[in-house]
Structures are given as structure tokens and as C-alpha cells.
Design a protein around this motif. Sequence first.
Motif, PDB file in Angstrom:
ATOM      1  N   ARG A  68       3.487   0.051  -2.823  1.00  0.00           N
ATOM      2  CA  ARG A  68       4.048  -0.281  -1.033  1.00  0.00           C
ATOM      3  C   ARG A  68       5.429  -0.444  -1.616  1.00  0.00           C
ATOM      4  O   ARG A  68       6.265  -0.911  -0.220  1.00  0.00           O
ATOM      5  CB  ARG A  68       3.018  -1.104  -0.097  1.00  0.00           C
ATOM      6  CG  ARG A  68       2.125  -0.717  -0.271  1.00  0.00           C
ATOM      7  CD  ARG A  68       1.019  -1.661   0.155  1.00  0.00           C
ATOM      8  NE  ARG A  68      -0.331  -0.288   1.707  1.00  0.00           N
ATOM      9  CZ  ARG A  68      -0.547  -1.375   2.340  1.00  0.00           C
ATOM     10  NH1 ARG A  68      -0.361  -2.715   2.630  1.00  0.00           N
ATOM     11  NH2 ARG A  68      -1.636  -1.110   2.899  1.00  0.00           N
ATOM     12  N   GLY A  69       6.021  -1.190  -2.747  1.00  0.00           N
ATOM     13  CA  GLY A  69       7.178  -1.198  -3.005  1.00  0.00           C
ATOM     14  C   GLY A  69       7.031  -3.501  -2.370  1.00  0.00           C
ATOM     15  O   GLY A  69       8.226  -3.779  -2.665  1.00  0.00           O
ATOM     16  N   GLU A  70       6.134  -3.617  -2.594  1.00  0.00           N
ATOM     17  CA  GLU A  70       5.835  -4.649  -2.483  1.00  0.00           C
ATOM     18  C   GLU A  70       5.613  -6.144  -3.457  1.00  0.00           C
ATOM     19  O   GLU A  70       5.909  -7.368  -3.760  1.00  0.00           O
ATOM     20  CB  GLU A  70       4.681  -5.512  -1.800  1.00  0.00           C
ATOM     21  CG  GLU A  70       4.976  -4.563   0.125  1.00  0.00           C
ATOM     22  CD  GLU A  70       3.838  -5.048   0.636  1.00  0.00           C
ATOM     23  OE1 GLU A  70       2.611  -5.666  -0.082  1.00  0.00           O
ATOM     24  OE2 GLU A  70       3.604  -4.717   1.540  1.00  0.00           O
ATOM     25  N   ALA A  71       6.426  -4.932  -5.090  1.00  0.00           N
ATOM     26  CA  ALA A  71       6.062  -5.510  -6.498  1.00  0.00           C
ATOM     27  C   ALA A  71       6.797  -6.633  -6.693  1.00  0.00           C
ATOM     28  O   ALA A  71       7.880  -5.897  -6.210  1.00  0.00           O
ATOM     29  CB  ALA A  71       5.136  -4.771  -7.327  1.00  0.00           C
ATOM     30  N   THR A  72       7.475  -7.967  -7.105  1.00  0.00           N
ATOM     31  CA  THR A  72       8.444  -7.946  -7.970  1.00  0.00           C
ATOM     32  C   THR A  72       8.205  -7.721  -9.187  1.00  0.00           C
ATOM     33  O   THR A  72       9.082  -8.178  -9.906  1.00  0.00           O
ATOM     34  CB  THR A  72       8.222  -9.918  -7.777  1.00  0.00           C
ATOM     35  OG1 THR A  72       6.560 -10.401  -8.605  1.00  0.00           O
ATOM     36  CG2 THR A  72       8.067 -10.772  -6.541  1.00  0.00           C
ATOM     37  N   LYS A  73       7.486  -7.510  -9.926  1.00  0.00           N
ATOM     38  CA  LYS A  73       7.271  -6.529 -11.571  1.00  0.00           C
ATOM     39  C   LYS A  73       7.215  -5.341 -11.779  1.00  0.00           C
ATOM     40  O   LYS A  73       5.995  -4.648 -10.423  1.00  0.00           O
ATOM     41  CB  LYS A  73       6.106  -7.716 -12.535  1.00  0.00           C
ATOM     42  CG  LYS A  73       6.424  -9.358 -12.325  1.00  0.00           C
ATOM     43  CD  LYS A  73       5.455  -9.996 -13.542  1.00  0.00           C
ATOM     44  CE  LYS A  73       4.866 -10.608 -12.595  1.00  0.00           C
ATOM     45  NZ  LYS A  73       4.061 -10.713 -13.561  1.00  0.00           N
TER      46      LYS A  73
END
Length: 158
Positions: A68-73
Motif C-alpha cells: 500500500r506504500g505505507e511501509a517505512t522500511k
Amino acid sequence: MVNQGRGLRWSQLAATALVVGAVSWIGWRIYLNTGGLLGPASWISSVLLVVMAVLVVGAGLPVRRFLRGEATKPLSPIRAARTLVLAQAAALTGAGVLGWYAAQLAHALAELSLPGYRDLVWRLLTLCASAVVLATAGMVTQRMCRVDPPDRGDEDAG
């Protein structure tokens, strides 16, 4: 019946549960006809199935966040693939366990007059419900790992 990379389907899980249930029912019938009784069912088994379901969904959440493109890594592709395989294994395990305990439940319901079978029925019902929870967790996590193919319209425009 081509799947085209869509993963497991509910119909496949139902078929797994039915086949395992039928084979288990036959095996239990043979055993019970020799004078045996159904063995005990543990409440701990139900807890373990639910804990496994929670862990499977938990393993899928980082993949979902990444997609979803919400990951920080960044996410390792091998980790995503392993999570998908874990999800599918959990779904199939839940279906198989459901068939196993449903067969025992059918026999226990038919012989409720035997001592201890009333309590056993409740334990088997709980185990069946826990198996459904595990199968559902596997299917939900499989869905979290789904990568939709690119639209055909995007390829034509480029």
C-alpha cells in the motif's frame, strides 16, 4: 479449472476439509467398531490454532503496508514470498484440521449417551471453530500479499 496465479480458493479449502473429514470419519468408524472410544480433545489445541492464526495475520501486515506504500522500511521479496506460502499453508492446515475434528464431532454427536461425550462435543466444536479461524486467517493473509497485475491500458499507453 485454471487458477492463473490467484492463490488458494475457498472451494479448494472446502474440498480439503471434506476429503480429510471423509477419510477421518471412515478411520474413526473402523476404530470405534472395534470397541474403541474417541480420545480426549484439548482446549489448549484450540488456543494454539487461534494463536497461529494471529501470528499468520501478523506476518502479513508488513507485506500489506509495503504494497500500500505505507511501509517505512523496504520489504525483502523473499520475505513476501515466504509470508504468502505461510498463509497458504495455514489455510490448508485449518481446512485439514477442520475435517479431522468434524469427523470426530459427527461420531460424538451420534453417541451422546456415552460418558464424557457431552463435554467432548463442546471441545470438538471449539476446535472446529478454531480451525475455521486459522483457515480464514490464511486466506486473509494471502489476500494481503496479492499483487494485482498491471492494467492493460497502462501498457498500451507506454
